[in-house]
Scaffold this active site. Structure first.
Site, mmCIF file in Angstrom:
data_model
loop_
_atom_site.group_PDB
_atom_site.id
_atom_site.type_symbol
_atom_site.label_atom_id
_atom_site.label_comp_id
_atom_site.label_asym_id
_atom_site.label_seq_id
_atom_site.Cartn_x
_atom_site.Cartn_y
_atom_site.Cartn_z
ATOM 1 N N GLY A 255 -9.212 -5.053 -37.979
ATOM 2 C CA GLY A 255 -10.313 -4.307 -38.599
ATOM 3 C C GLY A 255 -11.457 -4.142 -37.617
ATOM 4 O O GLY A 255 -11.243 -4.009 -36.401
ATOM 5 N N GLY A 256 -12.689 -4.186 -38.136
ATOM 6 C CA GLY A 256 -13.869 -3.970 -37.295
ATOM 7 C C GLY A 256 -13.977 -4.969 -36.159
ATOM 8 O O GLY A 256 -14.435 -4.650 -35.060
ATOM 9 N N SER B 218 2.720 9.091 -8.048
ATOM 10 C CA SER B 218 4.087 9.245 -8.571
ATOM 11 C C SER B 218 5.047 9.844 -7.560
ATOM 12 O O SER B 218 6.207 9.448 -7.496
ATOM 13 C CB SER B 218 4.073 10.150 -9.816
ATOM 14 O OG SER B 218 3.284 9.578 -10.824
ATOM 15 N N GLU C 280 3.865 0.623 -11.000
ATOM 16 C CA GLU C 280 5.285 0.547 -10.598
ATOM 17 C C GLU C 280 6.055 1.769 -11.104
ATOM 18 O O GLU C 280 7.218 1.669 -11.485
ATOM 19 C CB GLU C 280 5.965 -0.735 -11.097
ATOM 20 C CG GLU C 280 5.341 -1.992 -10.595
ATOM 21 C CD GLU C 280 6.081 -2.716 -9.476
ATOM 22 O OE1 GLU C 280 5.389 -3.439 -8.758
ATOM 23 O OE2 GLU C 280 7.289 -2.568 -9.319
ATOM 24 N N GLY C 281 5.371 2.891 -11.105
ATOM 25 C CA GLY C 281 5.975 4.138 -11.584
ATOM 26 C C GLY C 281 5.622 4.334 -13.040
ATOM 27 O O GLY C 281 5.993 3.526 -13.897
ATOM 28 N N ALA D 93 0.836 -1.204 0.000
ATOM 29 C CA ALA D 93 0.000 0.000 0.000
ATOM 30 C C ALA D 93 0.873 1.256 0.000
ATOM 31 O O ALA D 93 1.327 1.705 1.054
ATOM 32 C CB ALA D 93 -0.924 -0.018 1.216
ATOM 33 N N GLU E 145 -1.777 6.834 -3.128
ATOM 34 C CA GLU E 145 -2.867 7.508 -2.406
ATOM 35 C C GLU E 145 -3.820 8.153 -3.413
ATOM 36 O O GLU E 145 -3.459 8.329 -4.581
ATOM 37 C CB GLU E 145 -2.270 8.567 -1.466
ATOM 38 C CG GLU E 145 -1.347 7.930 -0.438
ATOM 39 C CD GLU E 145 -0.882 8.863 0.664
ATOM 40 O OE1 GLU E 145 -1.155 10.085 0.578
ATOM 41 O OE2 GLU E 145 -0.250 8.354 1.606
ATOM 42 N N PRO E 146 -5.004 8.549 -2.944
ATOM 43 C CA PRO E 146 -5.948 9.146 -3.889
ATOM 44 C C PRO E 146 -5.365 10.375 -4.596
ATOM 45 O O PRO E 146 -5.599 10.583 -5.784
ATOM 46 C CB PRO E 146 -7.132 9.551 -2.996
ATOM 47 C CG PRO E 146 -7.054 8.648 -1.818
ATOM 48 C CD PRO E 146 -5.595 8.352 -1.606
ATOM 49 N N ARG F 265 -7.762 -14.308 -42.726
ATOM 50 C CA ARG F 265 -8.741 -13.367 -43.276
ATOM 51 C C ARG F 265 -8.444 -13.067 -44.744
ATOM 52 O O ARG F 265 -7.280 -12.911 -45.125
ATOM 53 C CB ARG F 265 -8.641 -12.053 -42.466
ATOM 54 C CG ARG F 265 -9.633 -11.008 -42.866
ATOM 55 C CD ARG F 265 -10.846 -11.053 -42.003
ATOM 56 N NE ARG F 265 -11.819 -10.049 -42.403
ATOM 57 C CZ ARG F 265 -13.118 -10.227 -42.312
ATOM 58 N NH1 ARG F 265 -13.616 -11.359 -41.833
ATOM 59 N NH2 ARG F 265 -13.958 -9.271 -42.672
HETATM 60 C C1 LIG Z 1 -4.353 -1.774 -12.047
HETATM 61 C C2 LIG Z 1 -3.503 -1.002 -11.109
HETATM 62 C C3 LIG Z 1 -2.939 -1.642 -10.014
HETATM 63 C C4 LIG Z 1 -2.185 -0.917 -9.072
HETATM 64 N N1 LIG Z 1 -1.694 -1.548 -7.973
HETATM 65 C C5 LIG Z 1 -1.094 -0.821 -6.976
HETATM 66 C C6 LIG Z 1 -0.713 -1.444 -5.753
HETATM 67 O O1 LIG Z 1 -0.897 -2.653 -5.538
HETATM 68 N N2 LIG Z 1 -0.144 -0.666 -4.786
HETATM 69 C C7 LIG Z 1 0.073 0.678 -4.958
HETATM 70 O O2 LIG Z 1 0.590 1.324 -4.049
HETATM 71 N N3 LIG Z 1 -0.285 1.297 -6.133
HETATM 72 C C8 LIG Z 1 -0.862 0.579 -7.138
HETATM 73 N N4 LIG Z 1 -1.252 1.195 -8.316
HETATM 74 C C9 LIG Z 1 -1.072 2.644 -8.456
HETATM 75 C C10 LIG Z 1 -0.002 3.042 -9.463
HETATM 76 O O3 LIG Z 1 1.263 2.731 -8.963
HETATM 77 C C11 LIG Z 1 -0.194 4.552 -9.734
HETATM 78 O O4 LIG Z 1 -1.397 4.698 -10.471
HETATM 79 C C12 LIG Z 1 0.971 5.140 -10.495
HETATM 80 O O5 LIG Z 1 2.122 5.210 -9.688
HETATM 81 C C13 LIG Z 1 0.651 6.565 -11.009
HETATM 82 O O6 LIG Z 1 0.153 7.342 -9.961
HETATM 83 P P1 LIG Z 1 -1.212 8.174 -10.167
HETATM 84 O O7 LIG Z 1 -2.220 7.276 -10.765
HETATM 85 O O8 LIG Z 1 -1.522 8.800 -8.857
HETATM 86 O O9 LIG Z 1 -0.860 9.271 -11.218
HETATM 87 P P2 LIG Z 1 -0.168 10.751 -10.951
HETATM 88 O O10 LIG Z 1 0.990 10.534 -10.074
HETATM 89 O O11 LIG Z 1 -1.272 11.630 -10.463
HETATM 90 O O12 LIG Z 1 0.244 11.095 -12.378
HETATM 91 C C14 LIG Z 1 -0.689 11.631 -13.351
HETATM 92 C C15 LIG Z 1 0.090 11.909 -14.631
HETATM 93 O O13 LIG Z 1 1.155 12.821 -14.368
HETATM 94 C C16 LIG Z 1 2.406 12.282 -14.796
HETATM 95 N N5 LIG Z 1 3.461 12.719 -13.899
HETATM 96 C C17 LIG Z 1 3.411 12.818 -12.536
HETATM 97 N N6 LIG Z 1 4.591 13.222 -12.066
HETATM 98 C C18 LIG Z 1 5.412 13.410 -13.128
HETATM 99 C C19 LIG Z 1 6.777 13.815 -13.289
HETATM 100 N N7 LIG Z 1 7.555 14.126 -12.248
HETATM 101 N N8 LIG Z 1 7.295 13.870 -14.538
HETATM 102 C C20 LIG Z 1 6.525 13.561 -15.601
HETATM 103 N N9 LIG Z 1 5.231 13.165 -15.521
HETATM 104 C C21 LIG Z 1 4.694 13.074 -14.295
HETATM 105 C C22 LIG Z 1 2.202 10.772 -14.721
HETATM 106 O O14 LIG Z 1 3.091 10.093 -15.580
HETATM 107 C C23 LIG Z 1 0.767 10.639 -15.206
HETATM 108 O O15 LIG Z 1 0.734 10.670 -16.592
HETATM 109 C C24 LIG Z 1 -1.976 0.478 -9.274
HETATM 110 C C25 LIG Z 1 -2.515 1.102 -10.411
HETATM 111 C C26 LIG Z 1 -3.267 0.389 -11.303
HETATM 112 C C27 LIG Z 1 -3.855 1.114 -12.494
#
Ligand SMILES: Cc1cc2nc3c(=O)[nH]c(=O)nc-3n(C[C@H](O)[C@H](O)[C@H](O)COP(=O)(O)OP(=O)(O)OC[C@H]3O[C@@H](n4cnc5c(N)ncnc54)[C@H](O)[C@@H]3O)c2cc1C
Length: 384
Positions: free
Chosen positions: A344-345, A135, A368-369, A127, A130-131, A273
């Protein structure tokens, strides 16, 4: 066609690769579409994976696992994700985050929490996100404060794989407030999901990865014993960064599995096809599309296996892991997009696997970033 052929895989990882392939062909592939449609948690397949010794086995033999190497994990990952990404993620998430406990935890913590995961009696989760941010690892706002012999955690976590299903999660929280050293403000904790103040609910329905479950966790004065701190206070960011090197080398395998599946689907379709009195694969532009898919896939795969070796040997691991993760996951989006064009379609019919691959391929470029973050890491850590 065997895109995931084994010659690039080190010999000592080929046994696990074969086990994973047989498992994927028997248990994942035939059930993938059904789980994708229902969006249900594939508990039965998880249990079969446990019986087959393919779940949570990165944990060392000392604590009850098989101690799979990074190469073995990558080999297994390619096979699982080629069969289905959503089920693949569920199988892999069962031990998500445990490596940090194995590397930095106490013997008591490992016996109490690591061993049951390796022995498939419990599952874990990680975990971090966060909402309001995923990143910026030094921008997370969930806090952990010491109160006598307990930590009291407050905040929210979002997107947490197995947040509902897990027995415990490794949770990343803020324990310091040093504005001059943002990265030393965070620590990692073992948080059992039945702790008072821990609540989790599944997030909304996803368009992809539907057989894996993520949660929104709320921590409201959630109390855990002081001995649930992993490693040293303030060391959370650094432990996580090291963990992500390994994780990203594996996520490259998510991309490769998806890319291989897209190429297989598209190649079969264009051979079968017909248009203008010919098989579609006889048109040069179609052949060029297929050639480009191979170019992206093979270069990403060569890089991924090179990177796995670099990461295993701690040789500029951060650079190689980011390079490999970004390249392979973008090979997947490229191949999925081309695959859709070639269908295609029919590409947009839910019943066609290419549409599932296309949707699933959107995820590894984010987790994972996200890949823009990987580009930051590649630039900063590139050898000069
Ligand atoms: C299916 C799924 C499973 C997941 N599982 C887990 C989990 O088990 N545990 C967990 O902790 N998280 C999990 N995640 C979360 C995931 O790691 C995050 O969604 C991801 O790190 C991106 O964070 P964010 O969605 O808050 O986007 P943001 O950080 O809000 O980024 C929004 C946009 O801004 C860009 N951005 C932000 N900062 C920069 C920067 N410095 N330079 C350039 N661009 C930038 C990003 O690339 C992105 O395009 C999961 C996500 C998904 C979709």
């Amino acid at each position: 066609m065997d895109l995931l052929e084994e010659s690039i895989v080190p010999e000592d990882a080929r046994g696990v690769k074969q086990e994973a392939r047989e498992f994927a062909e028997t248990h994942i592939e035939p059930n993938a579409q059904e789980y994708f449609e229902s969006g249900e948690y594939p508990r039965e397949i998880l249990e079969k994976g446990m019986e087959a010794g393919l779940v949570a086995q990165g944990i060392s033999e000392e604590y009850g696992g098989r101690g799979l190497s990074l190469a073995e994990t990558l080999a297994l990952t390619e096979e699982f994700y080629r069969a289905d990404a959503g089920i693949g993620l569920t199988l892999q998430l069962a031990e998500f985050g445990t490596q940090m406990l194995e590397d930095h935890g106490t013997e008591e913590q490992k016996e109490e929490f690591l061993r049951p995961v390796a022995e498939n009696e419990q599952i874990s989760g990680l975990a971090v996100s966060e909402p309001e941010t995923g990143s910026d690892l030094a921008g997370m706002t969930t806090t952990a404060e010491k109160d006598d012999d307990e930590w009291v955690i407050n905040g929210e976590k979002y997107w947490i794989g197995n947040g509902v299903e897990a027995d415990w999660v490794t949770l990343y929280a803020k324990t310091g407030d040093d504005e001059n050293d943002r990265y030393s403000n965070y620590s990692l904790f073992i948080v059992p999901t039945d702790s008072p103040g821990y609540e989790a609910e599944h997030i909304s329905e996803k368009m992809c990865y539907r057989a894996s479950k993520q949660a929104h966790i709320t921590l409201n004065d959630c109390r855990i014993p002081e001995e649930h701190l992993i490693g040293t206070e303030g060391g959370g960011f650094y432990m996580l960064a090291e963990f992500f090197n390994h994780g990203r080398a594996v996520v490259a395998g998510h991309g490769l599995g998806l890319a291989a599946a897209a190429i297989e689907e598209a190649s079969t379709f264009v051979h079968d096809r017909e248009a203008f009195g010919r098989s579609v694969n006889e048109f040069q532009s179609v052949q060029h599309d297929l050639a480009e898919m191979r170019m992206e896939f093979e270069s990403a795969r060569a890089l991924a296996w090179r990177a796995a070796e670099k990461v295993e040997n701690h040789d500029n691991a951060g650079y190689w892991a980011a390079l490999s993760k970004a390249t392979a996951t973008e090979a997947a989006t490229f191949c999925a997009e081309k695959g859709m064009t070639l269908f295609g379609g029919r590409s947009v019919l839910n019943e066609n696997r290419i549409s599932r691959i296309y949707r699933d391929s959107r995820v590894p470029v984010i987790y994972e970033g996200s890949n823009p973050i990987q580009r930051n890491l590649i630039y900063r850590q590139a050898p000069r």
